[in-house]
Design an enzyme around this catalytic site. Structure first.
Site, PDB file in Angstrom:
ATOM      1  N   ALA A  72       0.808  -1.213   0.000  1.00 14.75           N
ATOM      2  CA  ALA A  72       0.000   0.000   0.000  1.00 14.75           C
ATOM      3  C   ALA A  72       0.845   1.268   0.000  1.00 14.75           C
ATOM      4  O   ALA A  72       0.647   2.170  -0.830  1.00 14.75           O
ATOM      5  CB  ALA A  72      -0.931  -0.014   1.211  1.00 14.75           C
ATOM      6  N   LYS A 118       7.609  -4.084   5.159  1.00 12.40           N
ATOM      7  CA  LYS A 118       7.548  -3.907   6.604  1.00 12.40           C
ATOM      8  C   LYS A 118       8.924  -4.167   7.200  1.00 12.40           C
ATOM      9  O   LYS A 118       9.740  -4.908   6.639  1.00 12.40           O
ATOM     10  CB  LYS A 118       6.487  -4.829   7.205  1.00 12.40           C
ATOM     11  CG  LYS A 118       5.072  -4.375   6.853  1.00 12.40           C
ATOM     12  CD  LYS A 118       4.023  -5.063   7.683  1.00 12.40           C
ATOM     13  CE  LYS A 118       2.645  -4.452   7.379  1.00 12.40           C
ATOM     14  NZ  LYS A 118       1.575  -5.085   8.157  1.00 12.40           N
ATOM     15  N   TRP A 165      17.975  -7.291  -2.968  1.00 11.61           N
ATOM     16  CA  TRP A 165      17.589  -6.113  -3.752  1.00 11.61           C
ATOM     17  C   TRP A 165      18.324  -4.874  -3.253  1.00 11.61           C
ATOM     18  O   TRP A 165      18.783  -4.050  -4.049  1.00 11.61           O
ATOM     19  CB  TRP A 165      16.080  -5.884  -3.666  1.00 11.61           C
ATOM     20  CG  TRP A 165      15.261  -6.924  -4.351  1.00 11.61           C
ATOM     21  CD1 TRP A 165      14.595  -7.960  -3.766  1.00 11.61           C
ATOM     22  CD2 TRP A 165      15.038  -7.044  -5.760  1.00 11.61           C
ATOM     23  NE1 TRP A 165      13.969  -8.718  -4.718  1.00 11.61           N
ATOM     24  CE2 TRP A 165      14.214  -8.182  -5.951  1.00 11.61           C
ATOM     25  CE3 TRP A 165      15.446  -6.310  -6.865  1.00 11.61           C
ATOM     26  CZ2 TRP A 165      13.792  -8.585  -7.215  1.00 11.61           C
ATOM     27  CZ3 TRP A 165      15.021  -6.699  -8.126  1.00 11.61           C
ATOM     28  CH2 TRP A 165      14.215  -7.827  -8.293  1.00 11.61           C
ATOM     29  N   ASN A 223       7.991   1.931   9.335  1.00  8.90           N
ATOM     30  CA  ASN A 223       7.682   2.405  10.671  1.00  8.90           C
ATOM     31  C   ASN A 223       8.916   2.402  11.563  1.00  8.90           C
ATOM     32  O   ASN A 223       9.914   1.739  11.278  1.00  8.90           O
ATOM     33  CB  ASN A 223       6.602   1.521  11.312  1.00  8.90           C
ATOM     34  CG  ASN A 223       5.209   1.853  10.827  1.00  8.90           C
ATOM     35  OD1 ASN A 223       4.906   3.008  10.553  1.00  8.90           O
ATOM     36  ND2 ASN A 223       4.354   0.853  10.720  1.00  8.90           N
ATOM     37  N   LYS A 265       5.433  10.027  16.095  1.00  8.04           N
ATOM     38  CA  LYS A 265       4.547   9.043  15.475  1.00  8.04           C
ATOM     39  C   LYS A 265       4.640   7.695  16.194  1.00  8.04           C
ATOM     40  O   LYS A 265       3.644   6.970  16.316  1.00  8.04           O
ATOM     41  CB  LYS A 265       4.883   8.862  13.996  1.00  8.04           C
ATOM     42  CG  LYS A 265       3.891   7.925  13.300  1.00  8.04           C
ATOM     43  CD  LYS A 265       4.242   7.605  11.881  1.00  8.04           C
ATOM     44  CE  LYS A 265       3.241   6.600  11.308  1.00  8.04           C
ATOM     45  NZ  LYS A 265       3.631   6.113   9.978  1.00  8.04           N
ATOM     46  N   ASN A 322       2.045   4.453  17.428  1.00  3.32           N
ATOM     47  CA  ASN A 322       2.259   3.091  16.925  1.00  3.32           C
ATOM     48  C   ASN A 322       2.490   2.075  18.035  1.00  3.32           C
ATOM     49  O   ASN A 322       2.133   0.905  17.886  1.00  3.32           O
ATOM     50  CB  ASN A 322       3.452   3.066  15.963  1.00  3.32           C
ATOM     51  CG  ASN A 322       3.069   3.470  14.554  1.00  3.32           C
ATOM     52  OD1 ASN A 322       1.913   3.410  14.173  1.00  3.32           O
ATOM     53  ND2 ASN A 322       4.048   3.899  13.772  1.00  3.32           N
ATOM     54  N   PRO A 327       3.080 -12.591  10.488  1.00  4.69           N
ATOM     55  CA  PRO A 327       4.001 -12.100  11.525  1.00  4.69           C
ATOM     56  C   PRO A 327       3.711 -10.638  11.843  1.00  4.69           C
ATOM     57  O   PRO A 327       3.277  -9.872  10.982  1.00  4.69           O
ATOM     58  CB  PRO A 327       5.380 -12.263  10.877  1.00  4.69           C
ATOM     59  CG  PRO A 327       5.200 -13.318   9.839  1.00  4.69           C
ATOM     60  CD  PRO A 327       3.804 -13.140   9.321  1.00  4.69           C
ATOM     61  N   GLU A 358       4.654  -6.729  13.256  1.00  6.39           N
ATOM     62  CA  GLU A 358       5.747  -5.753  13.174  1.00  6.39           C
ATOM     63  C   GLU A 358       5.974  -5.086  14.539  1.00  6.39           C
ATOM     64  O   GLU A 358       5.940  -3.869  14.661  1.00  6.39           O
ATOM     65  CB  GLU A 358       5.409  -4.693  12.120  1.00  6.39           C
ATOM     66  CG  GLU A 358       6.580  -3.813  11.729  1.00  6.39           C
ATOM     67  CD  GLU A 358       6.185  -2.730  10.728  1.00  6.39           C
ATOM     68  OE1 GLU A 358       7.044  -2.311   9.955  1.00  6.39           O
ATOM     69  OE2 GLU A 358       5.016  -2.313  10.737  1.00  6.39           O
TER      70      GLU A 358
END
Length: 302
Positions: A16, A77, A87, A103, A182, A186, A262, A264
C-alpha cells in the site's frame, strides 16, 4: 537528455505505501520498476476519492534488473528487510539514494548494512492506504501531511518530486523527534488492538487508556534520552488523536494478527526497549507488551 526512462525508480515492496509513493513519482514523470513480489504487474494504480489513475511499470525478478537505478523506495515492513537484502545490495553505490518508508525510529540502522555507501533517506509516512489487488491500492489522506523527510539535499530533492506528484510533504531539521512522535501512537494502538482483537475504539476504554498512557510516558523518557525533543504534551495529543479516529478504524498489526501474519512489533515496541537499554531508562510496561507480542504465534486468532 534526462528523460523519465533514464531516471527509473526501483520499488522494493509494492504494498500500500510503496504503491502510493511510486504513484506520486510516476505522476511527476518518473518511470517505475517494481522489484519481485509474488505476482507480476505491468501497471500500478491508485484510487482516491473514487477516482482511479494507473501507470505502466516494469516488473523485474532479479536484482540485476535495477542495475544503474539511482533512486529506490523501500516499503516492505521492517521485519521483512532482511528478506529483501539482495535487492538492497543492488543499490550499494554512492550515487544511489534510498527512501526508507518504514515504521519506527531505526530506519537508517536497519537498512545501512545492506546498502553500503548509498544515501539513506528516512521518512515518516502518514498515509492511510489499503492494498486492494496486486499493483493497486486505495488512498485516504490523514491530517494535513502525507510524508516528512529530512531537511538535507536528498530529502529536499525527493520532497520536491513527491510534491510534484501530489504528495503533501515537509522537510524536517529534527526528523528524529517527528519519528518518535509518530512512534507514540504506533506503540499503543497497534499492540493494544492486536492483543485485544478489537478495533481502535478500544483506546477509549478507561483501562486501556491507562495502559496507553504508561506506554507513551515510558517512550517519552526513552525518546528524550535518545535525543528526541518530546514532552508530556506529546502524550496528550497522541492519545486524543487515537481516541477520535473514524469509527471502525483498525490497525495494521491487528489485521496482520487476524490474518495469521508475523507482527511488526520489533520495529515499534522493540525500538523503545532498545533505546531504553542504551540509556538506562526503565520501561517495564513496554517490556511486558513486547513479551506478550513476541509470544504470539503467526496463526489466525480463534
Amino acid at each position: 537528455m534526462d528523460t523519465q526512462h533514464e531516471r527509473p525508480v526501483a520499488v522494493i515492496g509494492a504494498g500500500a505505501i510503496g504503491l502510493s509513493l511510486a504513484s506520486a513519482l510516476a505522476r511527476a514523470g518518473r518511470s517505475i520498476t517494481v522489484c519481485g513480489g509474488r505476482e507480476p504487474v505491468d501497471r500500478i494504480g491508485i484510487t482516491e476519492d473514487g477516482v482511479r489513475e494507473t501507470w505502466p511499470v516494469r516488473h523485474v525478478t532479479d536484482p540485476a534488473g535495477i542495475a544503474g537505478h539511482t533512486t529506490a523506495i523501500v516499503a516492505v515492513k521492517a521485519h521483512h528487510t532482511t528478506a529483501v537484502a539482495h535487492w538492497l545490495r543492488a543499490l550499494a553505490r554512492p550515487d544511489a539514494r534510498v527512501l526508507v518508508a518504514q515504521n519506527g525510529v531505526e530506519q537508517h540502522e536497519r537498512v545501512a548494512p545492506h546498502v553500503g555507501p548509498a544515501r539513506i533517506v528516512p521518512s515518516v509516512v502518514y498515509l492511510n492506504v489499503e492494498r486492494t489487488a496486486p499493483g493497486h491500492a486505495r488512498l485516504r489522506r490523514v491530517g494535513a501531511l502525507d510524508i516528512a523527510l529530512p531537511d538535507d539535499a536528498s530529502g529536499a530533492a525527493l520532497a520536491a518530486e513527491l510534491e510534484a506528484g501530489g504528495m503533501r510533504t515537509s522537510t524536517e531539521a529534527d526528523l528524529r523527534t517527528v519519528a518518535w512522535t509518530k512512534l507514540l501512537t504506533n506503540i499503543t494502538a497497534n499492540p493494544l488492538t492486536a492483543l485485544t482483537g478489537r478495533r481502535a475504539d478500544v483506546m477509549r476504554d478507561p483501562g486501556i487508556e491507562r495502559i496507553a498512557r504508561r506506554l507513551m510516558a515510558e517512550a517519552v523518557e526513552a525518546g528524550r534520552a535518545d535525543g528526541a525533543a518530546l514532552t508530556d504534551e506529546h502524550v496528550e495529543r497522541a492519545l486524543h488523536w487515537l481516541q477520535h479516529v473514524p469509527e471502525g478504524s483498525t490497525t495494521s498489526m491487528r489485521e496482520d494478527r487476524l490474518a495469521g501474519r508475523p507482527l511488526e512489533y520489533d520495529a515499534l515496541t522493540g525500538a523503545v526497549v532498545r533505546a531504553a537499554e542504551r540509556h538506562g531508562v526503565d520501561v517495564p510496561v513496554n517490556r511486558s507488551v513486547l513479551a506478550l507480542l513476541a509470544a504470539i504465534e503467526p496463526e489466525v486468532m480463534a
